[in-house]
Enzyme design. Structure first.
Site, short mmCIF file in Angstrom:
data_model
loop_
_atom_site.label_atom_id
_atom_site.label_comp_id
_atom_site.label_asym_id
_atom_site.label_seq_id
_atom_site.Cartn_x
_atom_site.Cartn_y
_atom_site.Cartn_z
N ASP A 189 0.85 -1.19 0.00
CA ASP A 189 0.00 0.00 0.00
C ASP A 189 0.89 1.25 0.00
O ASP A 189 1.73 1.42 0.89
CB ASP A 189 -0.90 -0.02 1.25
CG ASP A 189 -1.95 1.07 1.24
OD1 ASP A 189 -2.13 1.71 0.19
OD2 ASP A 189 -2.59 1.27 2.28
N ASP A 242 -3.27 2.46 -5.89
CA ASP A 242 -2.11 2.57 -5.00
C ASP A 242 -1.91 1.36 -4.10
O ASP A 242 -1.19 1.43 -3.10
CB ASP A 242 -2.23 3.83 -4.13
CG ASP A 242 -3.47 3.83 -3.26
OD1 ASP A 242 -4.37 3.00 -3.49
OD2 ASP A 242 -3.56 4.68 -2.36
N GLU A 243 -2.51 0.23 -4.42
CA GLU A 243 -2.32 -0.96 -3.59
C GLU A 243 -2.50 -2.23 -4.40
O GLU A 243 -3.22 -2.26 -5.41
CB GLU A 243 -3.28 -0.95 -2.39
CG GLU A 243 -4.72 -0.76 -2.74
CD GLU A 243 -5.62 -0.63 -1.51
OE1 GLU A 243 -5.37 -1.31 -0.50
OE2 GLU A 243 -6.59 0.14 -1.59
#
Length: 412
Positions: A9, A111-112
């Site tokens: 993350d 974003d992860e």
């Protein structure tokens, strides 16, 4: 063989990526070291905090609150606009690095990502060793930091990555659940939103441990079948795959909040065309087609509705995406004026053929494909504004000016 999953993350992704962009453009001040937020255009009703720096968090600034409220908490706050093209660029760079450690990378959002690291120990060493290797490599090569959660399933890996930040590695094995996860507020449990947390708190259930200690039937009575899933989550059991619940990695979408509320669907046609043009371009750039089109609307009472349809043949044509989306939009237009319009193309693949029938205008389809390819080529060479559809050259009251601030969620 025991399963091992990582959840990677990016720490305060939009703020970190904006900080990198500003540094690359010659700024000497790193936004991550001062009270700063990424925020939209207040004049066009995007005046909310999208991401915040660590120093901004110390002022009590929250993601999602208005920029006006954020400024009141910190008068010297630095506010920068989002740059979604740069965010997508960094997201792709991250996924490329993760692919060096396992072929089983599931991108969960921009974003992860989840990594199935089962069986890789002989190649890269123990899980903690490789997790730190990934963390350090991302920081060294890409210039931003990540948290890595290590666990026997996706749920626990995601929970672990949310522990202390930034730039950390955390484990959450089954034997650690009681000490590491159960003391957390029940609202921190994956799948428990603010309303569910408030309901649980009203019954004296304040921590994840409190919820885990309930009997299954009580949880089911409180939330129906979803209650059993959440109860299993509280006990560290991933009965429903986490990525099945929230994965958007097979979707190309775009949405925009309008400068003015729109009373009729015709008022949103130009915006919908611009959104479909953006989605279509991204599909074509990646050699993808989509089988499902989804439209979402939010009215001025903040009620959200969505409709979707499955196409008989996959497509990446702007024209086809638009005509399907416009029809869905008309079918679902609410009684109240609309403030947000969104479209996404889902169930994507690389099926670049279309089965013809007696009702398909083959010549028109071929012509449209050539037009899309020509427009894409011109935009790549001369910039995104090189080609604009005539329909978008409307009066200022209808032109989708807020599109430039739309949050593109490129999930590939």
């Amino acid at each position: 063989m025991a399963k091992i999953y990582f959840h990677v993350d990016v720490n305060s992704a939009f703020l970190s990526w904006s900080a990198l962009k500003h540094l690359q453009d010659g700024d000497v001040q790193d936004l991550r070291t001062i009270p700063a937020v990424v925020g939209g255009d207040e004049a066009k009703r995007h005046g909310v905090v999208l991401a915040k720096s660590g120093p901004a968090k110390k002022y009590g600034i929250q993601t999602g609150e208005s920029l006006f409220a954020a400024r009141a908490k910190c008068p010297g706050l630095t506010i920068v606009p989002p740059d979604f093209d740069f965010y997508v660029q960094n997201s792709k760079a991250l996924i490329k690095i993760l692919g060096d450690y396992t072929p089983d990378v599931e991108q969960y959002s921009i974003d992860e990502a989840f990594l199935d690291m089962t069986g890789t120990e002989a190649l890269f060493g123990p899980p903690l060793t490789v997790a730190h290797t990934i963390r350090r490599r991302v920081k060294r090569e890409l210039g931003f930091t990540v948290n890595v959660g290590v666990a026997p399933n996706r749920l626990l890996a995601k929970m672990a990555s949310d522990f202390e930040k930034p730039d950390r590695v955390h484990t959450l094995y089954k034997y650690e659940i009681e000490t590491k996860m159960w003391p957390l507020p029940v609202g921190d449990l994956f799948g428990v939103g603010p309303s569910a947390a408030k309901k649980l708190n009203s019954f004296g259930i304040c921590t994840i441990g409190d919820f885990a200690r309930l009997d299954r039937e009580t949880a089911t009575r409180m939330f129906g079948s979803r209650g059993e899933t959440l109860w299993n989550y509280a006990n560290g059991r991933e009965t429903d795959t986490v990525t099945k619940q929230g994965s958007r990695d097979n979707s190309y979408g775009n949405s925009v909040t309008m400068p003015q509320d729109l009373p009729r669907p015709e008022d949103a046609d130009a915006t919908m065309l611009a959104l479909c043009d953006s989605v279509g371009r991204r599909l074509r750039a990646d050699g993808k087609t989509a089988r499902v089109v989804t439209v979402q609307l939010v009215d001025n009472a903040f009620r959200r509705t969505s409709h979707q349809t499955t196409l008989p043949n996959p497509t990446n044509s702007t024209d086809r995406l638009y005509h399907v989306a416009a029809e869905l939009m008309r079918q679902m237009w609410p009684a109240r004026p609309v403030r947000l319009v969104g479209v996404s193309a889902e169930k994507t693949g690389e099926d670049n053929f279309e089965q013809m029938d007696f009702f398909t205008d083959a010549a028109r389809t071929d012509k449209q494909e050539k037009l899309d390819r020509a427009a894409d080529a011109l935009r790549r060479k001369f910039g995104g504004a090189a080609v604009t559809r005539a329909t978008l050259l409307t009066t200022s009251s209808r032109k989708p000016e807020a599109l430039s601030a739309a949050k593109e969620r490129d999930k590939k």
